[in-house]
Motif scaffolding. Structure first.
Motif, PDB file in Angstrom:
ATOM      1  N   HIS A 143       1.548  31.964  -0.385  1.00 44.49           N
ATOM      2  CA  HIS A 143       0.174  32.400  -0.145  1.00 44.49           C
ATOM      3  C   HIS A 143      -0.006  33.829  -0.663  1.00 44.49           C
ATOM      4  CE1 HIS A 143      -3.483  33.531   2.025  1.00 44.49           C
ATOM      5  NE2 HIS A 143      -3.702  32.240   2.215  1.00 44.49           N
ATOM      6  N   LEU A 144      -1.071  34.075  -1.419  1.00 39.19           N
ATOM      7  CA  LEU A 144      -1.294  35.400  -2.002  1.00 39.19           C
ATOM      8  C   LEU A 144      -1.372  36.496  -0.956  1.00 39.19           C
ATOM      9  CD1 LEU A 144      -3.885  34.887  -4.895  1.00 39.19           C
ATOM     10  CD2 LEU A 144      -1.561  35.769  -5.089  1.00 39.19           C
ATOM     11  N   GLY A 145      -1.836  36.125   0.215  1.00 34.81           N
ATOM     12  CA  GLY A 145      -2.018  37.133   1.264  1.00 34.81           C
ATOM     13  C   GLY A 145      -0.749  37.850   1.649  1.00 34.81           C
ATOM     14  N   VAL A 146       0.393  37.140   1.615  1.00 31.64           N
ATOM     15  CA  VAL A 146       1.637  37.775   2.032  1.00 31.64           C
ATOM     16  C   VAL A 146       2.082  38.829   1.013  1.00 31.64           C
ATOM     17  CG1 VAL A 146       3.257  36.150   0.958  1.00 31.64           C
ATOM     18  CG2 VAL A 146       3.883  37.272   3.082  1.00 31.64           C
ATOM     19  N   TYR A 147       1.820  38.587  -0.265  1.00 27.36           N
ATOM     20  CA  TYR A 147       2.160  39.568  -1.293  1.00 27.36           C
ATOM     21  C   TYR A 147       1.239  40.782  -1.193  1.00 27.36           C
ATOM     22  CZ  TYR A 147       4.412  35.378  -3.212  1.00 27.36           C
ATOM     23  OH  TYR A 147       5.173  34.248  -3.389  1.00 27.36           O
ATOM     24  N   LYS A 148      -0.044  40.512  -0.958  1.00 28.87           N
ATOM     25  CA  LYS A 148      -0.997  41.618  -0.816  1.00 28.87           C
ATOM     26  C   LYS A 148      -0.671  42.464   0.407  1.00 28.87           C
ATOM     27  CE  LYS A 148      -4.840  39.249  -3.143  1.00 28.87           C
ATOM     28  NZ  LYS A 148      -6.213  38.688  -3.001  1.00 28.87           N
ATOM     29  N   HIS A 149      -0.178  41.819   1.449  1.00 29.72           N
ATOM     30  CA  HIS A 149       0.205  42.547   2.660  1.00 29.72           C
ATOM     31  C   HIS A 149       1.331  43.539   2.347  1.00 29.72           C
ATOM     32  CE1 HIS A 149       1.133  43.238   6.924  1.00 29.72           C
ATOM     33  NE2 HIS A 149       2.413  43.152   6.561  1.00 29.72           N
ATOM     34  N   VAL A 150       2.334  43.092   1.609  1.00 32.84           N
ATOM     35  CA  VAL A 150       3.450  43.973   1.252  1.00 32.84           C
ATOM     36  C   VAL A 150       2.961  45.127   0.379  1.00 32.84           C
ATOM     37  CG1 VAL A 150       5.630  44.115  -0.027  1.00 32.84           C
ATOM     38  CG2 VAL A 150       5.175  42.149   1.451  1.00 32.84           C
ATOM     39  N   ILE A 151       2.086  44.836  -0.569  1.00 32.58           N
ATOM     40  CA  ILE A 151       1.547  45.885  -1.442  1.00 32.58           C
ATOM     41  C   ILE A 151       0.802  46.933  -0.627  1.00 32.58           C
ATOM     42  CG2 ILE A 151      -0.133  46.346  -3.273  1.00 32.58           C
ATOM     43  CD1 ILE A 151       0.590  43.580  -4.435  1.00 32.58           C
ATOM     44  N   GLU A 152      -0.025  46.477   0.297  1.00 30.47           N
ATOM     45  CA  GLU A 152      -0.803  47.408   1.110  1.00 30.47           C
ATOM     46  C   GLU A 152       0.080  48.210   2.064  1.00 30.47           C
ATOM     47  OE1 GLU A 152      -3.662  44.961   3.025  1.00 30.47           O
ATOM     48  OE2 GLU A 152      -4.754  44.476   1.176  1.00 30.47           O
ATOM     49  N   GLU A 153       1.053  47.535   2.681  1.00 33.37           N
ATOM     50  CA  GLU A 153       1.923  48.206   3.653  1.00 33.37           C
ATOM     51  C   GLU A 153       2.817  49.257   3.003  1.00 33.37           C
ATOM     52  OE1 GLU A 153       2.713  47.898   7.169  1.00 33.37           O
ATOM     53  OE2 GLU A 153       0.621  47.236   7.113  1.00 33.37           O
ATOM     54  N   THR A 154       3.262  48.981   1.788  1.00 34.11           N
ATOM     55  CA  THR A 154       4.198  49.890   1.128  1.00 34.11           C
ATOM     56  C   THR A 154       3.517  50.887   0.204  1.00 34.11           C
ATOM     57  OG1 THR A 154       4.531  48.312  -0.696  1.00 34.11           O
ATOM     58  CG2 THR A 154       6.025  48.152   1.202  1.00 34.11           C
ATOM     59  N   GLY A 155       2.280  50.579  -0.203  1.00 32.23           N
ATOM     60  CA  GLY A 155       1.563  51.469  -1.105  1.00 32.23           C
ATOM     61  C   GLY A 155       2.088  51.432  -2.532  1.00 32.23           C
ATOM     62  N   ILE A 156       2.783  50.368  -2.894  1.00 32.86           N
ATOM     63  CA  ILE A 156       3.353  50.294  -4.241  1.00 32.86           C
ATOM     64  C   ILE A 156       2.303  49.878  -5.262  1.00 32.86           C
ATOM     65  CG2 ILE A 156       5.645  49.692  -3.350  1.00 32.86           C
ATOM     66  CD1 ILE A 156       5.071  46.784  -4.192  1.00 32.86           C
ATOM     67  N   ASP A 157       2.572  50.224  -6.510  1.00 34.77           N
ATOM     68  CA  ASP A 157       1.799  49.713  -7.632  1.00 34.77           C
ATOM     69  C   ASP A 157       2.502  48.435  -8.082  1.00 34.77           C
ATOM     70  OD1 ASP A 157       0.638  49.058 -10.067  1.00 34.77           O
ATOM     71  OD2 ASP A 157       0.600  51.127 -10.802  1.00 34.77           O
ATOM     72  N   PRO A 158       1.863  47.265  -7.961  1.00 32.96           N
ATOM     73  CA  PRO A 158       2.551  46.019  -8.314  1.00 32.96           C
ATOM     74  C   PRO A 158       3.050  45.981  -9.756  1.00 32.96           C
ATOM     75  CG  PRO A 158       0.192  45.652  -8.046  1.00 32.96           C
ATOM     76  CD  PRO A 158       0.475  47.014  -7.510  1.00 32.96           C
ATOM     77  N   ARG A 159       2.447  46.785 -10.623  1.00 32.00           N
ATOM     78  CA  ARG A 159       2.888  46.806 -12.018  1.00 32.00           C
ATOM     79  C   ARG A 159       4.252  47.476 -12.175  1.00 32.00           C
ATOM     80  NH1 ARG A 159      -2.519  49.539 -14.240  1.00 32.00           N
ATOM     81  NH2 ARG A 159      -1.982  50.802 -12.413  1.00 32.00           N
ATOM     82  N   THR A 160       4.702  48.171 -11.135  1.00 30.71           N
ATOM     83  CA  THR A 160       6.012  48.821 -11.172  1.00 30.71           C
ATOM     84  C   THR A 160       7.018  48.100 -10.283  1.00 30.71           C
ATOM     85  OG1 THR A 160       5.540  50.316  -9.311  1.00 30.71           O
ATOM     86  CG2 THR A 160       4.856  51.038 -11.497  1.00 30.71           C
TER      87      THR A 160
END
Length: 472
Positions: A143-160
């Protein structure tokens, strides 16, 4: 060398960081246990929406099993879990090499009871900045939501970020959000991929060359090693120094072979290896003059140079003539060799280097030596222009590491745009930092093909350096 520098690694737990066995001593077979793990009820359990007791009860009803038997089976499955120490050691190494720049996270489809159990297992949990079990997130992969959750929680740039999972269905959503995805199949492939992604390819390549400076043997197609001079001089030429190989000196003429055991009859010294040797070693003009004068006596009636210093072996090869031309132009005697220059222009014009040449393995191999010729003097501007056109035609063509290295180097120096071959070359780097040699030369009579990892690595390092520097 991508547009973004990777600073985040996200890993799965099951079948990546930890392995386990579905075989238990209960009546539940491995296949049924896996079916349970892929059931809608189990997915709800991994999302944290139902308790373990409720999960086992529902599963028991769906599969006609006693909840107690299910509980026993999963206790045994948990007990079989073992950490992947090779991968954990690699992550630790990559993190240490990053000087604090690499952040490592875990994202796993896992119930809270299973997660609590896993955390009790012996493993170096300190290398992970945070662990995200699906039960605490409230959603599970893919589910896309779980990946977005990690991105938001960690503040990472997914491109990196780099995401590693054993299931493609879980990797694809990560890629759709900009992450670089790696499917975990064989550990060796993942080890190579992660080292290539997070390591400096140039530094790793140079380290490989330094570590193998005294071991530059060429390998036959039969996997036997032998020593020769040709690749050694090319490695020194590509790297611009002699520390990466053992370069023979003190001779006037050179032979391709250092040991002459491949053929029944001795092979005479050749103009090809000698020309490369003299341009790499930059011998004093008087010594070079003597050798070049001898070469002038090794021409046919049309002024074309033969391959060997032996008038009984009348073999003519365009590549030999290219390297002799480079020698003569290096020592400002280009006006004496106009016939072979016109021939090489014609070979280039009519693309006669493509196909099944007698000695060289690919178009790039021939074009690279023309490239050396074109850049050894300022008097061959027209040749350089034609060469740029021919190199541009090769962009995106199939090729091994040596081909790609030569192609990228020529593109960088000739200002030919090439965005497609760089990722291919980077992906071919091996875990030890070198590149596989593959096919770099062949002998026509016995049909022998040879490879040299040092030469392929030197070409790759030189090319990547030119691309990084962005100047001729």
């Amino acid at each position: 060398m991508s547009s973004y520098r990777y600073t985040t690694l996200i890993l799965d737990l099951g079948d990546v960081l930890f392995t386990w066995s579905p075989k238990t001593k209960t009546s539940i077979s491995s296949r049924v246990l896996k079916d349970i793990l892929n059931s809608p009820t189990w997915f709800e359990y991994e999302r944290g929406h139902i308790s373990q007791e409720e999960c086992y009860g529902r599963v028991g009803g769906a599969f006609s099993l006693e909840p107690s038997e299910i509980e026993s089976a999963f206790k045994q499955a948990r007990a079989s879990m073992e950490s992947n120490e090779e991968l954990i050691a690699l992550v630790r190494e990559l993190k240490a090499q990053s000087n604090g720049q690499l952040r490592v996270f875990v994202l796993s489809n896992m119930s809270q009871p299973d997660y609590e159990y896993v955390r009790t297992l012996p493993a170096d949990w300190s290398i992970f900045d945070k662990v995200f079990p699906s039960a605490l997130v409230g959603e599970r992969k893919p589910h896309l939501g779980v990946y977005k959750h990690v991105i938001e929680e960690t503040g990472i740039d997914p491109r990196t970020a780099v995401f590693v999972d054993d299931k493609f269905e879980n990797v694809q959503p990560a890629r759709s959000l900009g992450m670089r995805g790696v499917v975990f199949d064989k550990y060796q492939d993942v080890d190579r991929a992660l080292r290539n992604i997070f390591g400096d390819p140039i530094q790793r390549g140079r380290t490989f060359l330094c570590n193998h400076a005294n071991d530059r043997s060429t390998v036959l197609h039969t996997e036997e090693n032998f020593n020769e001079n040709h690749a050694q001089f090319l490695i020194a030429d590509l790297m611009g120094e002699h520390n990466f190989t053992v370069v023979p000196d003190g001779l006037e003429t050179w032979n391709y072979f250092r040991e002459r055991k491949l053929f029944r009859k001795p092979v005479p010294d050749d103009l090809d290896t000698t020309s490369i040797a003299l341009t790499v070693l930059r011998r004093d003009p008087e010594t070079a003059k003597i050798v070049m004068n001898e070469m002038l006596r090794c021409r046919d009636s049309g002024g074309i140079f033969q391959t060997y210093f032996d008038d009984k072996l009348l073999k003519v090869d365009p590549l030999t003539n290219v390297n002799v031309l480079t020698l003569f132009h290096t020592y400002d005697r280009g006006t004496e060799v106009q016939e072979p220059l016109e021939w090489i222009r014609s070979v280039l014009l009519h693309r006669a280097y493509i196909g099944e040449p007698q000695f060289w393995p690919s178009a790039e191999y021939f074009l690279y030596f023309v490239f050396r010729l074109a850049f050894c003097t300022t008097e061959l501007a027209l040749l350089k222009t034609l060469l740029a056109d021919r190199v541009a035609e090769r962009v995106g063509a199939d090729g091994n590491a040596l081909d790609l290295g030569f192609r990228l180097l020529m593109c960088a120096r000739l200002n030919v745009e090439n965005k497609v071959d760089l990722p291919k070359l980077l992906d071919l780097q091996c875990a030890d930092g070198g590149w596989d040699g593959e096919y770099v030369y062949r002998f026509s009579v016995p049909g022998i093909k040879v490879s040299n990892r040092g030469l392929a690595t030197a070409a790759a390092v030189r090319a990547l350096t030119a691309v990084r520097q962005g100047h001729p």
